[in-house]
Design a protein around this motif. Structure first.
Motif, PDB file in Angstrom:
ATOM      1  N   ALA A  27      81.805  29.431 127.993  1.00  0.00           N
ATOM      2  CA  ALA A  27      82.541  28.705 126.953  1.00  0.00           C
ATOM      3  C   ALA A  27      81.856  27.382 126.601  1.00  0.00           C
ATOM      4  N   GLU A  28      80.960  26.891 127.449  1.00  0.00           N
ATOM      5  CA  GLU A  28      80.180  25.699 127.115  1.00  0.00           C
ATOM      6  C   GLU A  28      79.140  26.017 126.043  1.00  0.00           C
ATOM      7  N   LEU A  29      78.709  27.265 125.993  1.00  0.00           N
ATOM      8  CA  LEU A  29      77.651  27.695 125.071  1.00  0.00           C
ATOM      9  C   LEU A  29      78.164  28.379 123.818  1.00  0.00           C
ATOM     10  N   PHE A  30      79.204  29.206 123.981  1.00  0.00           N
ATOM     11  CA  PHE A  30      79.653  30.093 122.908  1.00  0.00           C
ATOM     12  C   PHE A  30      81.090  29.790 122.511  1.00  0.00           C
ATOM     13  N   ALA A  31      81.329  29.801 121.196  1.00  0.00           N
ATOM     14  CA  ALA A  31      82.684  29.642 120.662  1.00  0.00           C
ATOM     15  C   ALA A  31      83.510  30.879 121.036  1.00  0.00           C
ATOM     16  N   GLU A  32      84.812  30.742 121.024  1.00  0.00           N
ATOM     17  CA  GLU A  32      85.718  31.821 121.452  1.00  0.00           C
ATOM     18  C   GLU A  32      85.426  33.153 120.757  1.00  0.00           C
ATOM     19  N   ARG A 109      78.775  24.647 119.693  1.00  0.00           N
ATOM     20  CA  ARG A 109      78.641  25.901 120.430  1.00  0.00           C
ATOM     21  C   ARG A 109      78.167  26.999 119.483  1.00  0.00           C
ATOM     22  N   CYS A 110      77.558  28.013 120.059  1.00  0.00           N
ATOM     23  CA  CYS A 110      77.046  29.127 119.276  1.00  0.00           C
ATOM     24  C   CYS A 110      78.196  29.982 118.745  1.00  0.00           C
TER      25      CYS A 110
END
Length: 128
Positions: A27-32, A109-110
């Motif tokens: 979740a630090e890297l990618f959006a929900e 975030r991605c």
């Protein structure tokens, strides 16, 4: 908007999280609702749970032996293109050269990750 500096930070975080046991830090890297595609013709994993399943399936664990290098090729708006080179050690001895197309959400975030992989199997034994 993405910047070279922000993309460099995201790639460093990606490698750290890949090398970390578990998938809690995704979740630090990618959006929900992020999408993650391992190839231009692959069905993307959608959402953090699906991305977590993909990561657990694809990596050997936090002690996986590999070296990763990268170069940010282009940045336009919220999207970056990055050339990635990864050399895996024991036991598989693989060499990847990929292009990543990464689009970012407003929070950094991605939101969309698309990999264009090329794999070259290599041997470290003389004469083979």
């Amino acid at each position: 908007m993405a910047s070279h500096h922000r993309i460099e930070e995201w790639i460093a975080a990606y490698e750290r999280v890949w090398r970390t046991a578990g998938t809690e830090r995704l979740a630090e890297l990618f959006a929900e609702g992020a999408t993650y595609s391992m190839g231009p013709f692959e069905e993307p994993a959608v959402g953090l749970a699906a991305i977590a399943e993909l990561w657990e399936r694809e990596r050997r664990g936090p002690d996986e032996e590999f070296e990763m290098r990268h170069e940010v090729v282009a940045v336009e708006g919220d999207t970056a293109v990055v050339r990635i080179e990864v050399r895996y050690g024991q036991p598989q001895h693989l060499h990847y050269r990929d292009l990543w197309i990464v689009s970012f959400a407003a929070d950094g975030r991605c939101r969309s990750f698309e990999e264009w992989p090329f794999v070259l199997e290599w041997l470290d034994k003389v004469g083979e």
